[in-house]
Design an enzyme around this catalytic site. Structure first.
Site, PDB file in Angstrom:
ATOM      1  N   CYS A 223       0.881  -1.181   0.000  1.00  0.00           N
ATOM      2  CA  CYS A 223       0.000   0.000   0.000  1.00  0.00           C
ATOM      3  C   CYS A 223       0.911   1.221   0.000  1.00  0.00           C
ATOM      4  O   CYS A 223       1.133   1.840   1.045  1.00  0.00           O
ATOM      5  CB  CYS A 223      -0.933  -0.011   1.203  1.00  0.00           C
ATOM      6  SG  CYS A 223      -1.890  -1.538   1.384  1.00  0.00           S
ATOM      7  N   ALA A 225       1.204   4.397  -1.605  1.00  0.00           N
ATOM      8  CA  ALA A 225       0.978   5.842  -1.635  1.00  0.00           C
ATOM      9  C   ALA A 225       0.940   6.410  -0.211  1.00  0.00           C
ATOM     10  O   ALA A 225       0.473   5.739   0.706  1.00  0.00           O
ATOM     11  CB  ALA A 225      -0.333   6.150  -2.368  1.00  0.00           C
ATOM     12  N   GLY A 227       4.108   7.319  -0.891  1.00  0.00           N
ATOM     13  CA  GLY A 227       5.451   7.005  -1.354  1.00  0.00           C
ATOM     14  C   GLY A 227       6.561   7.238  -0.354  1.00  0.00           C
ATOM     15  O   GLY A 227       7.728   6.980  -0.654  1.00  0.00           O
ATOM     16  N   GLY A 228       6.226   7.699   0.841  1.00  0.00           N
ATOM     17  CA  GLY A 228       7.266   7.961   1.837  1.00  0.00           C
ATOM     18  C   GLY A 228       8.039   6.713   2.208  1.00  0.00           C
ATOM     19  O   GLY A 228       9.273   6.694   2.164  1.00  0.00           O
ATOM     20  N   ASP A 247      -0.620   0.313  -5.407  1.00  0.00           N
ATOM     21  CA  ASP A 247      -1.694   1.108  -4.820  1.00  0.00           C
ATOM     22  C   ASP A 247      -2.912   1.025  -5.735  1.00  0.00           C
ATOM     23  O   ASP A 247      -2.768   0.940  -6.961  1.00  0.00           O
ATOM     24  CB  ASP A 247      -1.279   2.567  -4.618  1.00  0.00           C
ATOM     25  CG  ASP A 247      -2.170   3.261  -3.594  1.00  0.00           C
ATOM     26  OD1 ASP A 247      -1.842   3.203  -2.394  1.00  0.00           O
ATOM     27  OD2 ASP A 247      -3.202   3.842  -3.988  1.00  0.00           O
ATOM     28  N   ASP A 274      -5.078  -4.032  -6.784  1.00  0.00           N
ATOM     29  CA  ASP A 274      -5.695  -4.368  -5.513  1.00  0.00           C
ATOM     30  C   ASP A 274      -4.793  -5.355  -4.791  1.00  0.00           C
ATOM     31  O   ASP A 274      -4.616  -6.496  -5.226  1.00  0.00           O
ATOM     32  CB  ASP A 274      -7.078  -4.983  -5.767  1.00  0.00           C
ATOM     33  CG  ASP A 274      -7.820  -5.320  -4.488  1.00  0.00           C
ATOM     34  OD1 ASP A 274      -7.205  -5.281  -3.404  1.00  0.00           O
ATOM     35  OD2 ASP A 274      -9.023  -5.627  -4.579  1.00  0.00           O
ATOM     36  N   ASP A 300       1.606  -1.608   5.277  1.00  0.00           N
ATOM     37  CA  ASP A 300       1.186  -0.402   6.001  1.00  0.00           C
ATOM     38  C   ASP A 300      -0.166  -0.021   5.406  1.00  0.00           C
ATOM     39  O   ASP A 300      -0.255   0.847   4.545  1.00  0.00           O
ATOM     40  CB  ASP A 300       2.225   0.707   5.818  1.00  0.00           C
ATOM     41  CG  ASP A 300       1.908   1.939   6.653  1.00  0.00           C
ATOM     42  OD1 ASP A 300       2.080   1.890   7.874  1.00  0.00           O
ATOM     43  OD2 ASP A 300       1.475   2.955   6.068  1.00  0.00           O
ATOM     44  N   CYS A 350      -0.979   3.837  11.618  1.00  0.00           N
ATOM     45  CA  CYS A 350      -0.902   5.117  12.332  1.00  0.00           C
ATOM     46  C   CYS A 350      -2.213   5.356  13.067  1.00  0.00           C
ATOM     47  O   CYS A 350      -2.863   6.384  12.916  1.00  0.00           O
ATOM     48  CB  CYS A 350      -0.595   6.267  11.377  1.00  0.00           C
ATOM     49  SG  CYS A 350      -1.772   6.448  10.019  1.00  0.00           S
TER      50      CYS A 350
END
Length: 424
Positions: A223, A225, A227-228, A247, A274, A300, A350
């Protein structure tokens, strides 16, 4: 403007607040108060493909006011820290401007106010005028309103108008208000060294380090995006090997590609797809990969985001909140099959929501017995995590890193679990 000034606390739908109180009890109020404020530190990740941390430190010290001491992180060699101080005692100016919550959250992180973020403004504001800035908590202010605003507001500092009121609402870009006296002070980093540093929270950086990638590996970011973490993993791989980034959203995957290009990264291959349907035995249209084809997998997933700081208001209901865990289980089922025996899967979120954290770890361990929790390095969380409602044993809980903002004041709410896949 006739609006009530609110105390600092993340505003939740009542049923969501009641749900979280089942886990956090009387500690929930303190937690919601802290989540509505920025972390004590702003953290930057250095693009070591292009530069060194020492070079970036020298450049930042030239570009940023001496008011903000800039320091290397003592444990993460690619991380730089800058303090965020506050709340400062500021007397609001009599002339008021109202901004939306997204804009207000950015201001609390050090940003100035761009024209699209302005909702309401007092009549007669001219360029150079001093104004006080408030967040519209209840989303009741219509763009362009002048005078009487009903609802709750939160003061976030004073600023100077760089446009007249008549220009605020016609401009599609540009800084409308420069924050001269923000409630929380940290430097505005917009446009500074964009190809050499990346603004990223400390535990988000940590998740990539915990995955333990190295040059030449085949790595999957399920997952990816915005992109960090994708670019961080590529940098930790020294841009050598293969990193597959997935993504579902085409625009978001284009953003990942552009970030990789900006940072000079070439080992990333991006796909729109997906990530619950990546296995080669799936009939769904998506990129396909054989089982056990990646040395490392980062999951993530999309989550409730209830650990983000500062967060002013969250409007999701309980049904939507719980739906995140259902989707995360599907992603985890796929992730566990794609990692090679001996390989590592890192799961991170998060959020402070236990259904998406320790209860998801319980699901993975029970559903996939070839995966075992493994000790993480480095350990940055100061929270003594013991799990909630018996989802994990004390030994299992101690192998996870949970960033509780009540303890880790320099961090968002975050969770990391590291799994090693055993030989079948």
């Amino acid at each position: 403007f006739g609006m009530e000034v609110t105390s600092e606390e993340l505003v939740l739908v009542k049923e969501v607040r009641d749900h979280l109180k089942e886990y956090y009890g009387d500690g929930l109020e303190e937690l919601l108060q802290i989540l509505s404020t920025p972390p004590n530190w702003t953290t930057l990740r250095v693009n070591t493909v292009k530069t060194s941390r020492d070079e970036v430190l020298d450049d930042l010290r030239r570009l940023i006011s001496e008011e903000f001491p800039i320091s290397p992180h003592p444990l993460l060699e690619d991380c730089i820290t800058i303090p965020c101080t506050g709340p400062h005692p500021i007397v609001p100016c009599p002339t008021e401007v109202i901004v939306d919550t997204k804009c207000g959250e950015a201001v609390l992180r050090g940003a100035h106010i761009f024209a699209p973020g302005v909702l309401g403004a007092a009549s007669g504001i001219c360029t150079g005028d001093d104004v006080s800035v408030y967040i519209d908590i209840d989303h009741c202010v219509r763009r362009g309103e002048r005078d009487h605003f009903d609802g709750n507001k939160r003061f976030i500092g004073n600023g100077k108008a760089l446009m007249s009121r008549s220009v605020f609402y016609g401009a599609k870009s540009g800084v409308a208000i420069e924050m001269t006296q923000p409630l929380y002070r940290t430097p505005c980093l917009n446009g500074i060294l964009p190809d050499r540093i990346f603004l990223q929270t400390l535990p988000s950086m940590l998740a990539s380090h915990v995955l333990q990638v190295s040059p030449g590996m085949r790595v999957l970011d399920m997952c990816s995006a915005p992109g960090g973490k994708t670019t961080h993993l590529a940098i930790l791989m020294k841009d050598q090997g293969e990193l597959v980034a997935i993504d579902k959203n085409e625009k978001k995957i284009e953003q990942v590609k552009k970030l990789c290009e900006l940072m000079g990264i070439t080992c990333v291959t991006c796909y729109k797809g997906d990530s619950t349907k990546l296995l080669s035995n799936s009939n769904e249209i998506s990129p396909k990969f054989p089982p056990e084809s990646f040395d490392r997998v980062l999951l993530d997933p999309p989550c409730s985001g209830l650990g983000q700081r500062p967060k002013i208001k969250e409007g999701m209901g309980l049904k939507q909140l719980k739906s995140h865990a259902d989707h995360q289980k599907k992603l985890a089922d796929c992730a566990t099959q794609l990692v090679k025996p001996g390989g590592i899967l890192v799961y991170s979120t998060c959020t402070i929501h236990p259904l998406e954290n320790e209860m998801m770890v319980r699901y993975i361990l029970d559903s996939h017995p070839t995966l075992k929790l493994e000790e993480q390095h480095p350990i940055l969380s100061e929270s003594k995590f013991t799990g909630m409602h018996g989802a994990l044993t004390s030994e299992e809980a101690q192998l996870c890193q949970y960033f509780d903002p009540r303890v880790n004041k320099d961090s968002i709410g975050f969770f990391i679990a590291k799994f090693r896949k055993l030989d079948s």
